[in-house]
Design an enzyme around this catalytic site. Structure first.
Site, short mmCIF file in Angstrom:
data_model
loop_
_atom_site.label_atom_id
_atom_site.label_comp_id
_atom_site.label_asym_id
_atom_site.label_seq_id
_atom_site.Cartn_x
_atom_site.Cartn_y
_atom_site.Cartn_z
N GLU A 132 0.99 -1.34 0.02
CA GLU A 132 0.22 -0.11 0.00
C GLU A 132 0.98 1.17 -0.01
O GLU A 132 0.60 2.19 -0.66
CB GLU A 132 -1.05 -0.05 1.35
CG GLU A 132 -2.08 -1.08 1.20
CD GLU A 132 -3.11 -0.82 0.06
OE1 GLU A 132 -2.72 -0.96 -1.08
OE2 GLU A 132 -4.42 -0.54 0.60
N THR A 185 -5.96 7.11 -4.56
CA THR A 185 -5.91 7.46 -3.10
C THR A 185 -4.91 8.55 -2.66
O THR A 185 -5.12 9.08 -1.89
CB THR A 185 -5.63 5.94 -2.27
OG1 THR A 185 -6.58 4.97 -2.85
CG2 THR A 185 -5.55 5.88 -0.94
N1 HSE Z 1 -8.32 4.52 4.60
C1 HSE Z 1 -7.88 4.63 3.06
C2 HSE Z 1 -8.19 6.18 2.83
C3 HSE Z 1 -8.48 3.65 2.28
O1 HSE Z 1 -9.43 6.38 2.91
O2 HSE Z 1 -7.47 7.09 2.28
C4 HSE Z 1 -8.04 3.83 1.00
O3 HSE Z 1 -8.93 2.48 0.05
#
Ligand code: HSE
Length: 310
Positions: A132, A185
């Site tokens: 990630e 993201t």
């Molecule tokens: N918690 C992360 C965000 C998840 O909201 O940036 C991304 O899929």
């Protein structure tokens, strides 16, 4: 005899689940990614093919999430095993459905299986989290943890890492809609406020605690009252066409709650039976049809399985 080749599926996941930014997530049955690993005698980790990404993902083994996590794993084990990787992206990139997480989870689960399980399942999580970091710059676990363990997961703490699998009511169904626009993201994280007010934190904590209590006791009223996000949703929902219409329709039909799936643009709703979940999927399609945005919908239980050999 260990096989020389292995194929693994890893599921899509819904992160945040309204109030639980970076700390709550659950897995669904489909969609998901597939990966095939084959041992080679080159001593190198290589990506030999990627399908379904429209050429967007890097083939460079130092830049792709799958190869990076596999290299890290081999390195920690002190192995110089050659591995050829074929990644079949069966889910859209930048969708908010945990696409990069599904690839990382599939990769780390597959390499551990291929090598005869030198590490326990929970020891694989930090590797998937590093995937990630490669994908979006932050090693958040709210997609990879439910992706790896299945079910509904709470990240109680990141340092030290403390992950809790929550029992959820069997009647719970998720409806997902992916409108076909891309939200990265990394970008969706950058637009967030860096600080929040104390009273906002109190409100959000109350909802997280309420949602967890509701899930554990099958109290659907409490789940519903708790599914609110006062911090992230107001900012990110602006990036999602049709967001307020989809959410309002889901609530009108009888959803317990609805919100942005991960960093969007996908939207999810939770319902306490499949008929409502299917009705919501239909309404989501109609709304996006009306504003001429292509979309895919999925209806699924909270999946308890995580990655599996195929
Ligand atoms: N918690 C992360 C965000 C998840 O909201 O940036 C991304 O899929």
């Amino acid at each position: 005899m260990m096989p020389d080749t292995i194929r693994v599926f890893a599921p899509a996941t819904v992160a945040n689940v309204t109030c639980g930014f970076d700390i709550l997530g659950f897995a669904v049955d489909q969609p998901g990614d597939e990966i095939t690993l084959t041992k080679s005698d080159t001593g190198e980790v290589r990506i030999t093919n990627i399908t379904g990404d429209g050429g967007a993902l890097p083939l460079d083994a130092d830049k792709n999430t799958c190869s990076v996590v596999i290299k890290m794993f081999l390195n920690d084990l002190g192995l110089r095993q050659g591995i050829d990787i074929v990644l079949d992206k069966k889910m859209p990139l930048g969708s908010g459905l945990g696409s990069s997480a599904a690839s990382s989870v599939a990769a780390i689960f597959a390499i551990n299986e291929l090598l005869g399980k030198p590490r326990k399942l929970e020891e694989l999580l930090p590797y998937a989290m590093e995937g990630e970091r490669v994908a979006c710059g932050a090693a958040h676990a709210d997609n990879v943890a439910p992706g790896l363990f299945g079910g509904f997961v709470l990240i109680r703490s990141y340092d030290p890492l403390d992950v809790v699998k929550l029992k959820t009511p069997d009647e719970l169904f998720a409806t997902l809609v992916h409108p076909q626009i891309e939200v990265k993201t990394k970008d969706a994280r950058e637009i967030l406020r860096k600080q929040i007010y104390f009273k906002e934190s109190v409100k959000q904590s109350g909802n997280v605690a309420g949602l967890i209590a509701g899930l554990l006791t099958s109290d659907f009223g409490l789940i519903s009252r708790s599914m609110h996000d006062h911090i992230v949703e107001p900012i990110r929902s602006i990036l999602i066409p049709g967001y307020s219409e989809v959410k309002a329709a889901a609530m009108e039909i009888g959803a317990l709650g609805a919100g942005i799936s991960g960093s969007g643009p996908s939207i999810f709703a939770l319902s306490h039976n499949e008929a409502i979940a299917n009705k919501i999927a239909l309404a989501m399609k109609q709304i996006y049809g009306g504003i001429k945005v292509e979309c895919e919908t999925y209806v699924s239980r909270i999946s308890q399985t995580g990655p599996r050999l195929i």
